[in-house]
Design a protein around this motif. Structure first.
Motif, mmCIF file in Angstrom:
data_model
loop_
_atom_site.group_PDB
_atom_site.id
_atom_site.type_symbol
_atom_site.label_atom_id
_atom_site.label_comp_id
_atom_site.label_asym_id
_atom_site.label_seq_id
_atom_site.Cartn_x
_atom_site.Cartn_y
_atom_site.Cartn_z
ATOM 1 N N GLN A 10 22.450 14.282 48.849
ATOM 2 C CA GLN A 10 23.816 13.771 48.855
ATOM 3 C C GLN A 10 24.618 14.532 47.800
ATOM 4 O O GLN A 10 24.098 14.839 46.720
ATOM 5 N N VAL A 11 25.884 14.834 48.120
ATOM 6 C CA VAL A 11 26.726 15.548 47.162
ATOM 7 C C VAL A 11 27.140 14.575 46.051
ATOM 8 O O VAL A 11 27.690 13.505 46.324
ATOM 9 N N ALA A 12 26.841 14.952 44.799
ATOM 10 C CA ALA A 12 27.217 14.092 43.671
ATOM 11 C C ALA A 12 28.587 14.520 43.161
ATOM 12 O O ALA A 12 29.437 13.703 42.834
ATOM 13 N N ASP A 13 28.764 15.888 43.073
ATOM 14 C CA ASP A 13 30.110 16.305 42.686
ATOM 15 C C ASP A 13 30.331 17.766 43.040
ATOM 16 O O ASP A 13 29.369 18.512 43.270
ATOM 17 N N ALA A 14 31.613 18.167 43.165
ATOM 18 C CA ALA A 14 31.927 19.532 43.584
ATOM 19 C C ALA A 14 33.116 20.017 42.770
ATOM 20 O O ALA A 14 34.119 19.310 42.642
ATOM 21 N N ARG A 15 32.977 21.222 42.159
ATOM 22 C CA ARG A 15 34.087 21.746 41.334
ATOM 23 C C ARG A 15 34.372 23.193 41.699
ATOM 24 O O ARG A 15 33.443 23.998 41.814
ATOM 25 N N LEU A 16 35.645 23.498 41.807
ATOM 26 C CA LEU A 16 36.058 24.868 42.115
ATOM 27 C C LEU A 16 36.533 25.530 40.824
ATOM 28 O O LEU A 16 37.371 24.987 40.110
ATOM 29 N N HIS A 17 35.951 26.669 40.475
ATOM 30 C CA HIS A 17 36.352 27.391 39.254
ATOM 31 C C HIS A 17 37.024 28.697 39.651
ATOM 32 O O HIS A 17 36.632 29.326 40.631
ATOM 33 N N THR A 18 38.008 29.129 38.889
ATOM 34 C CA THR A 18 38.561 30.475 39.113
ATOM 35 C C THR A 18 38.195 31.328 37.906
ATOM 36 O O THR A 18 38.064 30.823 36.785
ATOM 37 N N PHE A 19 38.007 32.611 38.144
ATOM 38 C CA PHE A 19 37.618 33.498 37.036
ATOM 39 C C PHE A 19 38.102 34.911 37.345
ATOM 40 O O PHE A 19 38.400 35.240 38.489
ATOM 41 N N ALA A 20 38.133 35.721 36.298
ATOM 42 C CA ALA A 20 38.515 37.128 36.492
ATOM 43 C C ALA A 20 37.253 37.952 36.704
ATOM 44 O O ALA A 20 36.234 37.708 36.083
ATOM 45 N N SER A 21 37.341 38.931 37.598
ATOM 46 C CA SER A 21 36.185 39.819 37.791
ATOM 47 C C SER A 21 36.719 41.179 38.200
ATOM 48 O O SER A 21 37.925 41.339 38.396
ATOM 49 N N SER A 22 35.840 42.166 38.347
ATOM 50 C CA SER A 22 36.310 43.510 38.707
ATOM 51 C C SER A 22 36.991 43.478 40.073
ATOM 52 O O SER A 22 37.936 44.202 40.345
ATOM 53 N N ARG A 23 36.525 42.588 40.946
ATOM 54 C CA ARG A 23 37.133 42.519 42.275
ATOM 55 C C ARG A 23 38.437 41.712 42.250
ATOM 56 O O ARG A 23 39.309 41.892 43.073
ATOM 57 N N ALA A 24 38.483 40.727 41.352
ATOM 58 C CA ALA A 24 39.683 39.871 41.306
ATOM 59 C C ALA A 24 40.179 39.831 39.869
ATOM 60 O O ALA A 24 40.005 38.855 39.147
ATOM 61 N N PRO A 25 40.815 40.939 39.387
ATOM 62 C CA PRO A 25 41.141 41.066 37.964
ATOM 63 C C PRO A 25 42.163 40.033 37.483
ATOM 64 O O PRO A 25 42.236 39.731 36.309
ATOM 65 N N ARG A 26 42.959 39.442 38.398
ATOM 66 C CA ARG A 26 43.987 38.517 37.906
ATOM 67 C C ARG A 26 43.490 37.077 37.847
ATOM 68 O O ARG A 26 44.263 36.130 37.982
ATOM 69 N N GLY A 27 42.186 36.914 37.723
ATOM 70 C CA GLY A 27 41.693 35.544 37.618
ATOM 71 C C GLY A 27 41.704 34.828 38.948
ATOM 72 O O GLY A 27 41.808 33.614 39.020
ATOM 73 N N LYS A 28 41.631 35.638 40.054
ATOM 74 C CA LYS A 28 41.680 34.996 41.370
ATOM 75 C C LYS A 28 40.277 34.798 41.967
ATOM 76 O O LYS A 28 40.136 34.350 43.090
ATOM 77 N N GLY A 29 39.232 35.231 41.222
ATOM 78 C CA GLY A 29 37.873 35.023 41.741
ATOM 79 C C GLY A 29 37.595 33.527 41.831
ATOM 80 O O GLY A 29 38.033 32.770 40.976
ATOM 81 N N GLN A 30 36.890 33.108 42.872
ATOM 82 C CA GLN A 30 36.612 31.672 43.007
ATOM 83 C C GLN A 30 35.115 31.410 43.117
ATOM 84 O O GLN A 30 34.386 32.156 43.783
ATOM 85 N N ARG A 31 34.695 30.357 42.438
ATOM 86 C CA ARG A 31 33.288 29.944 42.516
ATOM 87 C C ARG A 31 33.261 28.433 42.720
ATOM 88 O O ARG A 31 33.885 27.690 41.960
#
Length: 733
Positions: free
Chosen positions: A66-87
């Motif tokens: 069962q899903v207890a919790d779900a969080r979406l994070h954004t981060f910067a990476s070489s592919r998404a330098p403006r902090g648009k990377g999503q995890r």
């Protein structure tokens, strides 16, 4: 009645080419019938969640949670330098533990919408570790909503089958494919004769197939398993019973020893008395040799129980009766070893036709692939004329050029190295089928002997000869306690100072070809980031470091045969202190003065192999010591296996442990050939009673109806077991 076409139907017609291709390549499933026999590994109950706490590392798993919790994070990476990377990080729970799922990039959108807290689903993926926590990266999942009609249909019943799956095909997709083919189960022809099935209270095959794939209760699963186990055991035992029956119809020349012949002379010159076990087993063999049908006997015994001596007495009994005996060894090193020990044991009795030979002596000839042309011509002539009563060789004995004057007995050493083709090719060298004695150095539990060697009668040597010393075994945890390894080398020095010798065993040779092979071969090695230790490297390190000043020699399978033989002779003569070797020394090597063995990367060897290797020390009057060196952590399965080896010297007990830890398919020789084991439900160790009862029933049915004319459905099942890719299966054990 032939198998119903519906079961022979190729899966690509039923499921479509893409799914069928994955099933064929990854699971070995080609027809509707194959898929119906792809049984669930286990079942999940709706109200009960899997133990996330017990997940195995690096394995492909399916969990219901069962899903207890779900969080979406954004981060910067070489592919998404403006902090648009999503995890997306999703935590799931089952009450026993928590597990993190991670999704990256474009892959986050769908799970972000669907995996809301409180949602229940099945998740499948490979367990990995990130920041010391278990996780599944980009797992596949199937929501268990119970609203969409298809989901309700697929997961009807409270028990969810979890199938053996692959990364390319999740368990629930296999479940859906089964939903499509399940109606065909009604057409399955039942291989069990009706009186047998009813007498044992087993459900009919179509019912068993429905219950195994779509059980409503746990009792359904039990009924189905009981029935399907019987099928596997019974069809296999019928195949073996038919082979025994066919062999029993063949004629053979009875071979009885003469009271004043070479066997009697050999027994007189033995410097010790035979053990009770050796005597008993010899009597069983002599009784088999005296019959008018070929003897087929398996001689198994504890490491060092004197099997070679028993086999040699059988060979001499045949020479007494005017025949020839051939011993087939799996490697040149072993063939040379056997030749040397047989000629030493026989003394002047092995010098037939020479001045120093005894009056009833015979010639003992060695035949291997690497012999010079002249020596080989000579050996072939001795065989053809009957001058040589005993021949010892590798598979070079099977070549067409090799002719025997009168081959009466074939002894095969180390059965698991020889397939049925080789055994039969050598048997074909006799004018009439020769008697057959198969020796195996690894003790085999009774059930496995009945399953793998079911066409052979079995003799067991379980007594060690007097004068054998006990072997102490210890695990050396090289990573946790490096000073233990230093102490191991000190122990080797101490033994050498007392005038004894040592073996150091490594899993790999260490030349280039070997390195390339190791890289290709073992995915588990990549996980450990270190190739297995190699003979050539370790020998050099020891000679320069902890064993400097000792005479260190090297032995491995890619050396020239003459060089190998020379090294073994020097070691046997005490001219070398330490022999660093691969597993070429595993069987047949007898150096009573060697008292200590250090096995490097011991976790890379199987239990039975370690037991075999260990049997090379403690062969004289001084006690033996075996040190199992491993860098695996204390809690790992590999370390538990090593602890088991260190804790008992009972080979039968160890072979049971070995089997419980390996998949059954390996036992039955399928691992080597890459095909599936035909045992999917039967567990050889646990189902001893089923196997024994199936063997009795099979023997009775074959005696009454050898061609199974009255049992067409059983014949069909037998043809399926012995299809092209599996026909060698019975004897690959």
């Amino acid at each position: 009645m032939d198998a119903v076409p519906a079961l022979d139907e190729p899966l690509k017609k039923v499921l479509g080419p893409a799914t069928a291709k994955v099933m064929a390549e990854h699971l070995g499933l080609h027809t509707v019938g194959d898929l119906l026999h792809h049984y669930p590994r286990r079942y999940e109950e709706r109200g009960q969640l899997t133990h996330l706490a017990d997940l195995p590392m690096d394995e492909h798993v399916t969990v219901v949670a069962q899903v207890a919790d779900a969080r979406l994070h954004t981060f910067a990476s070489s592919r998404a330098p403006r902090g648009k990377g999503q995890r997306l990080e999703v935590t799931i729970t089952d009450g026993s533990g928590r597990l993190q799922l991670v999704f990256f990039g474009a892959g986050v959108h769908k799970p972000h919408k669907e995996l809301l807290p409180g949602t229940r689903a099945m998740f499948a993926g490979k367990v990995s570790v990130f920041n010391r926590r278990l996780q599944l990266a980009h797992p596949a999942y199937e929501l268990l909503r119970g609203d969409a009609e298809e989901t309700v249909e697929t997961w009807a019943g409270a028990l969810i089958p979890i199938y053996p799956a692959t990364a390319k095909l999740e368990s629930w997709k296999i479940g859906k494919a089964l939903q499509t083919v399940l109606p065909s189960a009604q057409e399955a022809a039942d291989p069990l004769p009706e009186p047998l099935r009813e007498g044992r209270g087993l459900v009919p095959l179509p019912e068993a197939l429905l219950k195994i794939h779509r059980p409503h209760t746990k009792a359904d699963i039990e009924d189905a398993r009981a029935r399907l186990k019987w099928d596997e055991a019974f069809v296999l035992q019928v195949a073996l019973a038919r082979r025994r029956y066919a062999d029993a119809q063949l004629p053979a020349v009875p071979r009885r020893p003469r009271p004043d012949g070479i066997l009697a002379a050999f027994d007189d010159r033995l410097p010790f008395t035979l053990t009770e076990g050796q005597r008993k087993v010899s009597e069983e063999i002599f009784a088999g040799l005296a019959t008018e049908h070929p003897m087929h006997r398996l001689l198994q015994g504890e490491v060092g129980s004197g099997k070679t001596l028993v086999a040699l007495r059988a060979m001499l009994a045949v020479v007494d009766a005017g025949g020839q005996a051939a011993m087939l060894a799996p490697t040149e090193v072993l063939a040379q070893q056997h030749h040397r020990s047989v000629t030493e044991m026989m003394g002047e009795l092995a010098e037939g036709g020479t001045l120093g030979g005894a009056e009833n002596a015979t010639k003992v000839v060695l035949l291997t692939g690497s012999m010079g042309a002249a020596a080989r011509r000579h050996a072939l002539l001795d065989l053809a004329t009957g001058e040589a009563g005993v021949v010892i060789g590798t598979h070079a004995l099977i070549e067409d050029k090799v002719q025997f004057h009168d081959l009466g007995l074939v002894v095969v050493d180390e059965q698991h190295r020889f397939g049925v083709e080789q055994r039969d090719a050598l048997r074909g060298k006799g004018k009439q089928p020769p008697h057959l004695l198969v020796m195996t150095a690894t003790p085999i539990p009774r059930t496995v002997a009945m399953t793998v060697f079911g066409d052979l009668e079995t003799s067991v040597l379980d007594q060690l000869p007097a004068g054998r010393s006990p072997i102490a075994s210890h695990v050396v945890p090289a990573a946790d306690k490096p000073h233990f390894l230093a102490r191991a080398w000190e122990r080797v020095r101490e033994e050498v100072e007392k005038g004894h010798q040592a073996y150091v065993v490594c899993p790999r040779i260490g030349d280039e070809e070997d390195g390339a092979k190791a890289k290709k071969k073992a995915p588990e090695d990549e996980a450990e980031k270190r190739p297995p230790l190699a003979v050539l490297d370790i020998a050099e390190q020891l000679a320069r470091g902890p064993l400097a000043g000792l005479r260190v020699e090297v032995l491995h399978g890619r050396m020239q045969p003459d060089d190998k033989d020379a090294v073994m002779r020097r070691f046997a003569a005490g001219e070398a202190d330490v022999l660093v070797a691969t597993t070429v020394i595993e069987v047949g090597v007898n150096v009573p003065n060697a008292t200590v063995m250090v096995i490097m990367d011991a976790d890379r060897f199987g239990v039975s192999q370690l037991h075999q290797l260990r049997g090379r020390v403690g062969r004289g009057s001084a006690p033996g010591l075996c040190l199992l060196v491993s860098e695996m952590p204390e809690a790992s399965a590999a370390r538990q296996r090593l602890n088991a080896v260190a804790s008992t010297l009972d080979g039968f007990e160890l072979s049971r442990i070995d089997l419980e830890q390996r998949r059954e398919g390996d036992v039955l020789g399928q691992a080597q050939s890459g095909t599936r084991s035909s045992l999917r439900m039967l567990a050889v160790i646990d189902d001893e009673e089923v196997i024994a009862e199936a063997r009795e029933e099979a023997t009775r049915i074959v005696a009454a109806d050898p061609d199974l004319e009255r049992l067409p459905a059983l014949r069909t099942a037998l043809d399926a077991l012995l299809d092209e890719e599996r026909e060698q299966y019975l004897e690959k054990g």
